[in-house]
Design a protein around this motif. Sequence first.
Motif, mmCIF file in Angstrom:
data_model
loop_
_atom_site.group_PDB
_atom_site.id
_atom_site.type_symbol
_atom_site.label_atom_id
_atom_site.label_comp_id
_atom_site.label_asym_id
_atom_site.label_seq_id
_atom_site.Cartn_x
_atom_site.Cartn_y
_atom_site.Cartn_z
ATOM 1 N N ARG A 186 0.844 -1.199 0.000
ATOM 2 C CA ARG A 186 0.000 0.000 0.000
ATOM 3 C C ARG A 186 0.876 1.244 0.000
ATOM 4 O O ARG A 186 1.742 1.408 0.852
ATOM 5 N N LEU A 187 0.638 2.111 -0.973
ATOM 6 C CA LEU A 187 1.354 3.373 -1.108
ATOM 7 C C LEU A 187 0.369 4.521 -0.979
ATOM 8 O O LEU A 187 -0.796 4.391 -1.378
ATOM 9 N N VAL A 188 0.825 5.638 -0.430
ATOM 10 C CA VAL A 188 -0.005 6.838 -0.356
ATOM 11 C C VAL A 188 0.829 8.044 -0.735
ATOM 12 O O VAL A 188 2.055 8.040 -0.621
ATOM 13 N N CYS A 189 0.138 9.070 -1.185
ATOM 14 C CA CYS A 189 0.751 10.359 -1.455
ATOM 15 C C CYS A 189 0.205 11.327 -0.412
ATOM 16 O O CYS A 189 -1.016 11.498 -0.291
ATOM 17 N N VAL A 190 1.088 11.929 0.353
ATOM 18 C CA VAL A 190 0.681 12.884 1.381
ATOM 19 C C VAL A 190 0.885 14.290 0.836
ATOM 20 O O VAL A 190 1.988 14.669 0.446
ATOM 21 N N TRP A 191 -0.212 15.020 0.772
ATOM 22 C CA TRP A 191 -0.235 16.394 0.268
ATOM 23 C C TRP A 191 -0.273 17.359 1.446
ATOM 24 O O TRP A 191 -0.746 17.009 2.533
ATOM 25 N N ASP A 192 0.151 18.600 1.226
ATOM 26 C CA ASP A 192 0.111 19.606 2.290
ATOM 27 C C ASP A 192 -1.310 19.881 2.760
ATOM 28 O O ASP A 192 -1.554 20.011 3.957
ATOM 29 N N TYR A 193 -2.238 19.988 1.807
ATOM 30 C CA TYR A 193 -3.599 20.365 2.194
ATOM 31 C C TYR A 193 -4.629 19.843 1.200
ATOM 32 O O TYR A 193 -4.305 19.421 0.096
ATOM 33 N N PHE A 194 -5.874 19.913 1.643
ATOM 34 C CA PHE A 194 -7.039 19.662 0.806
ATOM 35 C C PHE A 194 -7.967 20.846 0.995
ATOM 36 O O PHE A 194 -8.199 21.291 2.118
ATOM 37 N N ASP A 195 -8.513 21.385 -0.105
ATOM 38 C CA ASP A 195 -9.478 22.483 -0.020
ATOM 39 C C ASP A 195 -10.567 22.275 -1.069
ATOM 40 O O ASP A 195 -10.662 21.190 -1.657
ATOM 41 N N ALA A 196 -11.351 23.302 -1.321
ATOM 42 C CA ALA A 196 -12.464 23.199 -2.272
ATOM 43 C C ALA A 196 -12.006 22.845 -3.683
ATOM 44 O O ALA A 196 -12.785 22.336 -4.486
ATOM 45 N N PHE A 197 -10.739 23.085 -3.990
ATOM 46 C CA PHE A 197 -10.209 22.797 -5.317
ATOM 47 C C PHE A 197 -9.502 21.444 -5.392
ATOM 48 O O PHE A 197 -9.023 21.042 -6.441
ATOM 49 N N GLY A 198 -9.386 20.757 -4.265
ATOM 50 C CA GLY A 198 -8.729 19.449 -4.239
ATOM 51 C C GLY A 198 -7.446 19.469 -3.431
ATOM 52 O O GLY A 198 -7.229 20.333 -2.587
ATOM 53 N N TYR A 199 -6.589 18.516 -3.728
ATOM 54 C CA TYR A 199 -5.315 18.386 -3.018
ATOM 55 C C TYR A 199 -4.318 19.372 -3.583
ATOM 56 O O TYR A 199 -4.304 19.648 -4.782
ATOM 57 N N GLY A 200 -3.445 19.898 -2.720
ATOM 58 C CA GLY A 200 -2.466 20.853 -3.193
ATOM 59 C C GLY A 200 -1.262 20.960 -2.290
ATOM 60 O O GLY A 200 -1.166 20.315 -1.248
ATOM 61 N N LEU A 217 5.247 12.449 10.788
ATOM 62 C CA LEU A 217 4.318 13.406 10.195
ATOM 63 C C LEU A 217 3.263 13.826 11.199
ATOM 64 O O LEU A 217 2.925 13.076 12.118
ATOM 65 N N ALA A 218 2.716 15.013 10.964
ATOM 66 C CA ALA A 218 1.552 15.444 11.744
ATOM 67 C C ALA A 218 0.387 14.517 11.416
ATOM 68 O O ALA A 218 0.358 13.877 10.367
ATOM 69 N N GLU A 219 -0.559 14.445 12.307
ATOM 70 C CA GLU A 219 -1.744 13.615 12.080
ATOM 71 C C GLU A 219 -2.520 14.148 10.867
ATOM 72 O O GLU A 219 -2.860 15.320 10.818
ATOM 73 N N PRO A 220 -2.769 13.304 9.874
ATOM 74 C CA PRO A 220 -3.511 13.759 8.696
ATOM 75 C C PRO A 220 -4.916 14.234 9.057
ATOM 76 O O PRO A 220 -5.525 13.734 10.004
ATOM 77 N N GLU A 221 -5.417 15.183 8.285
ATOM 78 C CA GLU A 221 -6.760 15.722 8.517
ATOM 79 C C GLU A 221 -7.762 15.269 7.469
ATOM 80 O O GLU A 221 -8.888 15.736 7.460
ATOM 81 N N GLY A 222 -7.346 14.391 6.586
ATOM 82 C CA GLY A 222 -8.295 13.898 5.598
ATOM 83 C C GLY A 222 -7.639 13.021 4.567
ATOM 84 O O GLY A 222 -6.435 13.090 4.349
ATOM 85 N N ASP A 223 -8.457 12.194 3.950
ATOM 86 C CA ASP A 223 -7.972 11.363 2.852
ATOM 87 C C ASP A 223 -9.140 11.042 1.940
ATOM 88 O O ASP A 223 -10.289 11.260 2.284
ATOM 89 N N ASP A 224 -8.822 10.517 0.762
ATOM 90 C CA ASP A 224 -9.871 10.199 -0.203
ATOM 91 C C ASP A 224 -10.326 8.749 -0.116
ATOM 92 O O ASP A 224 -11.121 8.291 -0.919
ATOM 93 N N GLY A 225 -9.798 8.012 0.860
ATOM 94 C CA GLY A 225 -10.169 6.610 1.012
ATOM 95 C C GLY A 225 -9.396 5.691 0.092
ATOM 96 O O GLY A 225 -9.611 4.485 0.098
ATOM 97 N N PHE A 226 -8.507 6.269 -0.710
ATOM 98 C CA PHE A 226 -7.708 5.470 -1.637
ATOM 99 C C PHE A 226 -6.226 5.685 -1.348
ATOM 100 O O PHE A 226 -5.692 5.084 -0.433
ATOM 101 N N HIS A 227 -5.578 6.576 -2.079
ATOM 102 C CA HIS A 227 -4.130 6.723 -1.949
ATOM 103 C C HIS A 227 -3.675 8.163 -1.723
ATOM 104 O O HIS A 227 -2.489 8.442 -1.812
ATOM 105 N N ASN A 228 -4.603 9.079 -1.450
ATOM 106 C CA ASN A 228 -4.254 10.479 -1.201
ATOM 107 C C ASN A 228 -4.621 10.863 0.223
ATOM 108 O O ASN A 228 -5.727 10.561 0.689
ATOM 109 N N ILE A 229 -3.689 11.557 0.884
ATOM 110 C CA ILE A 229 -3.881 12.006 2.264
ATOM 111 C C ILE A 229 -3.499 13.482 2.324
ATOM 112 O O ILE A 229 -2.541 13.905 1.679
ATOM 113 N N ALA A 230 -4.247 14.252 3.115
ATOM 114 C CA ALA A 230 -3.917 15.664 3.321
ATOM 115 C C ALA A 230 -3.554 15.898 4.779
ATOM 116 O O ALA A 230 -4.226 15.394 5.682
#
Length: 122
Positions: A39-53, A104-117
């Motif tokens: 299992r691999l994930v990509c951890v992004w800085d943030y998630f907002d109304a426009f998506g991961y960034g 890492l800091a505790e993530p505040e969200g994910d898409d249920g697949f392979h992206n975490i914010a």
Amino acid sequence: MSMLKDEDISDLQGCMVDGYTPEDINRVFGRLEEAFGVRLVCVWDYFDAFGYGGNSQFYVVGDDGRLHESAGDLYTWLNFDPAADEAPSSPGTPDSWRGAPADLAEPEGDDGFHNIALENRD
């Protein structure tokens, strides 16, 4: 779980040379998980109304659920032009992909697949 052969994922080599989207991450990491059971994930800085960034980094999820730094040739294999001298000819073995445990800091969200914010700005 299906165990594919390396040649079945050869089309993934260099597939992220021009960058990647969360959808690319889900597609590519989903195929790698199906092929190798890792299992691999990509951890992004943030998630907002426009998506991961923001900045993003790849991690391997350990058997205990803990994230580990990406190691070995996987990142380079996915992100370098296959014709480049630095590009490895394979992603290496899945056991070479898992590096040191991540701090890492505790993530505040994910898409249920392979992206975490790390931060949810939505």
